[in-house]
Design a protein around this motif. Sequence first.
Motif, PDB file in Angstrom:
ATOM      1  N   ALA A  45      -0.960  42.116  90.771  1.00  0.00           N
ATOM      2  CA  ALA A  45      -2.300  42.327  90.210  1.00  0.00           C
ATOM      3  C   ALA A  45      -2.716  41.172  89.296  1.00  0.00           C
ATOM      4  O   ALA A  45      -3.893  41.018  88.982  1.00  0.00           O
ATOM      5  CB  ALA A  45      -2.350  43.642  89.445  1.00  0.00           C
ATOM      6  N   LEU A  46      -1.760  40.346  88.912  1.00  0.00           N
ATOM      7  CA  LEU A  46      -2.058  39.169  88.100  1.00  0.00           C
ATOM      8  C   LEU A  46      -2.954  38.190  88.861  1.00  0.00           C
ATOM      9  O   LEU A  46      -3.627  37.351  88.268  1.00  0.00           O
ATOM     10  CB  LEU A  46      -0.751  38.488  87.681  1.00  0.00           C
ATOM     11  CG  LEU A  46      -0.776  37.547  86.502  1.00  0.00           C
ATOM     12  CD1 LEU A  46      -1.379  38.213  85.276  1.00  0.00           C
ATOM     13  CD2 LEU A  46       0.619  37.076  86.184  1.00  0.00           C
ATOM     14  N   LEU A  47      -3.007  38.311  90.185  1.00  0.00           N
ATOM     15  CA  LEU A  47      -3.850  37.435  90.989  1.00  0.00           C
ATOM     16  C   LEU A  47      -5.341  37.754  90.832  1.00  0.00           C
ATOM     17  O   LEU A  47      -6.186  36.899  91.077  1.00  0.00           O
ATOM     18  CB  LEU A  47      -3.449  37.518  92.464  1.00  0.00           C
ATOM     19  CG  LEU A  47      -2.036  37.011  92.778  1.00  0.00           C
ATOM     20  CD1 LEU A  47      -1.703  37.262  94.241  1.00  0.00           C
ATOM     21  CD2 LEU A  47      -1.912  35.538  92.434  1.00  0.00           C
ATOM     22  N   VAL A  48      -5.670  38.974  90.424  1.00  0.00           N
ATOM     23  CA  VAL A  48      -7.077  39.354  90.273  1.00  0.00           C
ATOM     24  C   VAL A  48      -7.761  38.529  89.180  1.00  0.00           C
ATOM     25  O   VAL A  48      -8.804  37.912  89.427  1.00  0.00           O
ATOM     26  CB  VAL A  48      -7.223  40.873  90.028  1.00  0.00           C
ATOM     27  CG1 VAL A  48      -8.666  41.247  89.728  1.00  0.00           C
ATOM     28  CG2 VAL A  48      -6.693  41.657  91.219  1.00  0.00           C
ATOM     29  N   PRO A  49      -7.221  38.465  87.958  1.00  0.00           N
ATOM     30  CA  PRO A  49      -7.876  37.613  86.961  1.00  0.00           C
ATOM     31  C   PRO A  49      -7.852  36.137  87.349  1.00  0.00           C
ATOM     32  O   PRO A  49      -8.794  35.399  87.031  1.00  0.00           O
ATOM     33  CB  PRO A  49      -7.095  37.867  85.671  1.00  0.00           C
ATOM     34  CG  PRO A  49      -5.890  38.628  86.048  1.00  0.00           C
ATOM     35  CD  PRO A  49      -6.117  39.230  87.381  1.00  0.00           C
ATOM     36  N   VAL A  50      -6.803  35.718  88.038  1.00  0.00           N
ATOM     37  CA  VAL A  50      -6.754  34.331  88.512  1.00  0.00           C
ATOM     38  C   VAL A  50      -7.908  34.077  89.485  1.00  0.00           C
ATOM     39  O   VAL A  50      -8.553  33.026  89.448  1.00  0.00           O
ATOM     40  CB  VAL A  50      -5.383  34.017  89.166  1.00  0.00           C
ATOM     41  CG1 VAL A  50      -5.407  32.678  89.868  1.00  0.00           C
ATOM     42  CG2 VAL A  50      -4.278  34.067  88.119  1.00  0.00           C
ATOM     43  N   ALA A  51      -8.199  35.057  90.337  1.00  0.00           N
ATOM     44  CA  ALA A  51      -9.308  34.928  91.285  1.00  0.00           C
ATOM     45  C   ALA A  51     -10.645  34.834  90.544  1.00  0.00           C
ATOM     46  O   ALA A  51     -11.508  34.026  90.912  1.00  0.00           O
ATOM     47  CB  ALA A  51      -9.311  36.107  92.258  1.00  0.00           C
ATOM     48  N   PHE A  52     -10.829  35.647  89.491  1.00  0.00           N
ATOM     49  CA  PHE A  52     -12.068  35.563  88.709  1.00  0.00           C
ATOM     50  C   PHE A  52     -12.216  34.188  88.067  1.00  0.00           C
ATOM     51  O   PHE A  52     -13.292  33.592  88.097  1.00  0.00           O
ATOM     52  CB  PHE A  52     -12.109  36.641  87.622  1.00  0.00           C
ATOM     53  CG  PHE A  52     -12.565  37.983  88.106  1.00  0.00           C
ATOM     54  CD1 PHE A  52     -13.817  38.155  88.667  1.00  0.00           C
ATOM     55  CD2 PHE A  52     -11.740  39.083  87.986  1.00  0.00           C
ATOM     56  CE1 PHE A  52     -14.246  39.395  89.105  1.00  0.00           C
ATOM     57  CE2 PHE A  52     -12.151  40.331  88.425  1.00  0.00           C
ATOM     58  CZ  PHE A  52     -13.404  40.491  88.988  1.00  0.00           C
ATOM     59  N   LEU A  53     -11.128  33.689  87.494  1.00  0.00           N
ATOM     60  CA  LEU A  53     -11.176  32.352  86.897  1.00  0.00           C
ATOM     61  C   LEU A  53     -11.501  31.301  87.947  1.00  0.00           C
ATOM     62  O   LEU A  53     -12.323  30.408  87.726  1.00  0.00           O
ATOM     63  CB  LEU A  53      -9.835  32.015  86.231  1.00  0.00           C
ATOM     64  CG  LEU A  53      -9.589  32.615  84.860  1.00  0.00           C
ATOM     65  CD1 LEU A  53      -8.143  32.386  84.436  1.00  0.00           C
ATOM     66  CD2 LEU A  53     -10.537  32.031  83.849  1.00  0.00           C
ATOM     67  N   GLY A  59       2.041  42.858  84.613  1.00  0.00           N
ATOM     68  CA  GLY A  59       3.216  42.192  84.052  1.00  0.00           C
ATOM     69  C   GLY A  59       3.288  40.776  84.593  1.00  0.00           C
ATOM     70  O   GLY A  59       2.488  40.361  85.435  1.00  0.00           O
ATOM     71  N   TRP A  60       4.311  40.040  84.132  1.00  0.00           N
ATOM     72  CA  TRP A  60       4.446  38.640  84.534  1.00  0.00           C
ATOM     73  C   TRP A  60       4.681  38.486  86.033  1.00  0.00           C
ATOM     74  O   TRP A  60       4.341  37.461  86.603  1.00  0.00           O
ATOM     75  CB  TRP A  60       5.566  37.968  83.749  1.00  0.00           C
ATOM     76  CG  TRP A  60       5.220  37.790  82.296  1.00  0.00           C
ATOM     77  CD1 TRP A  60       5.766  38.452  81.246  1.00  0.00           C
ATOM     78  CD2 TRP A  60       4.249  36.892  81.738  1.00  0.00           C
ATOM     79  NE1 TRP A  60       5.186  38.039  80.069  1.00  0.00           N
ATOM     80  CE2 TRP A  60       4.261  37.078  80.335  1.00  0.00           C
ATOM     81  CE3 TRP A  60       3.375  35.962  82.284  1.00  0.00           C
ATOM     82  CZ2 TRP A  60       3.426  36.354  79.473  1.00  0.00           C
ATOM     83  CZ3 TRP A  60       2.543  35.246  81.416  1.00  0.00           C
ATOM     84  CH2 TRP A  60       2.581  35.442  80.045  1.00  0.00           C
ATOM     85  N   THR A  61       5.269  39.459  86.686  1.00  0.00           N
ATOM     86  CA  THR A  61       5.554  39.342  88.127  1.00  0.00           C
ATOM     87  C   THR A  61       4.693  40.283  88.971  1.00  0.00           C
ATOM     88  O   THR A  61       4.907  40.400  90.172  1.00  0.00           O
ATOM     89  CB  THR A  61       7.038  39.645  88.403  1.00  0.00           C
ATOM     90  OG1 THR A  61       7.340  40.968  87.950  1.00  0.00           O
ATOM     91  CG2 THR A  61       7.934  38.638  87.697  1.00  0.00           C
ATOM     92  N   ASP A  62       3.725  40.913  88.375  1.00  0.00           N
ATOM     93  CA  ASP A  62       2.861  41.877  89.064  1.00  0.00           C
ATOM     94  C   ASP A  62       1.854  41.140  89.956  1.00  0.00           C
ATOM     95  O   ASP A  62       1.180  40.220  89.493  1.00  0.00           O
ATOM     96  CB  ASP A  62       2.128  42.707  88.012  1.00  0.00           C
ATOM     97  CG  ASP A  62       1.439  43.925  88.570  1.00  0.00           C
ATOM     98  OD1 ASP A  62       1.145  43.949  89.774  1.00  0.00           O
ATOM     99  OD2 ASP A  62       1.172  44.846  87.790  1.00  0.00           O
TER     100      ASP A  62
END
Length: 184
Positions: free
Chosen positions: A155-163, A150-153
């Motif tokens: 886990a959103l940091l994982v795709p940010v880390a891949f990018l 979700g927007w505040t999850d």
Amino acid sequence: MDPYLLLKLVHVVGAILWVGGASIMTLLVLLLDRRGDDAATMTGVSYVALLGNRVFLPLSLLVILTGLGLAWLGGWGFAAWTVLATAVVVATAALGGAVLGPTTERAVKVWRDEGDMAQAIALGRRVLRLVKVDLGGQFAIIALMVLKPGWTDPALLVPVAFLGCGVALGLMPGRARASAAQPA
């Protein structure tokens, strides 16, 4: 099999072929480049050019369309992971179609038609740097699809880390190689 599951199957198979194919092709060309054989590297780049617009770009469009269809049919609408995945998919498809494909084709043309290996290999290595960014985006998409944050999850940091990793790898200068033949 109902239409939703069939659409999901097409989506997943398309994504596997797109991301897996691009990953394997990139790895092969990187390995060829590390060997120091420019002709072999350019042969690998020529295969990337062959597959890029003929296979990977259509697959990316298939994945985008089936993914949007799945989001609509699944009722996910504007969930964070669907919005972000769609944005990254569009960005990677645009990078592939507008930059990677034409640059790869130009590298092959310079190599085969003009015989300028130095310029061709420079273009090929530029493509390899950009492909790292592209693959970072593709792995970010996979993380979004699997984790569904979700927007505040957090886990959103994982795709940010891949990018971030893809961009960092793309910005890193290539390893300098000694020439195979040195003048006396």
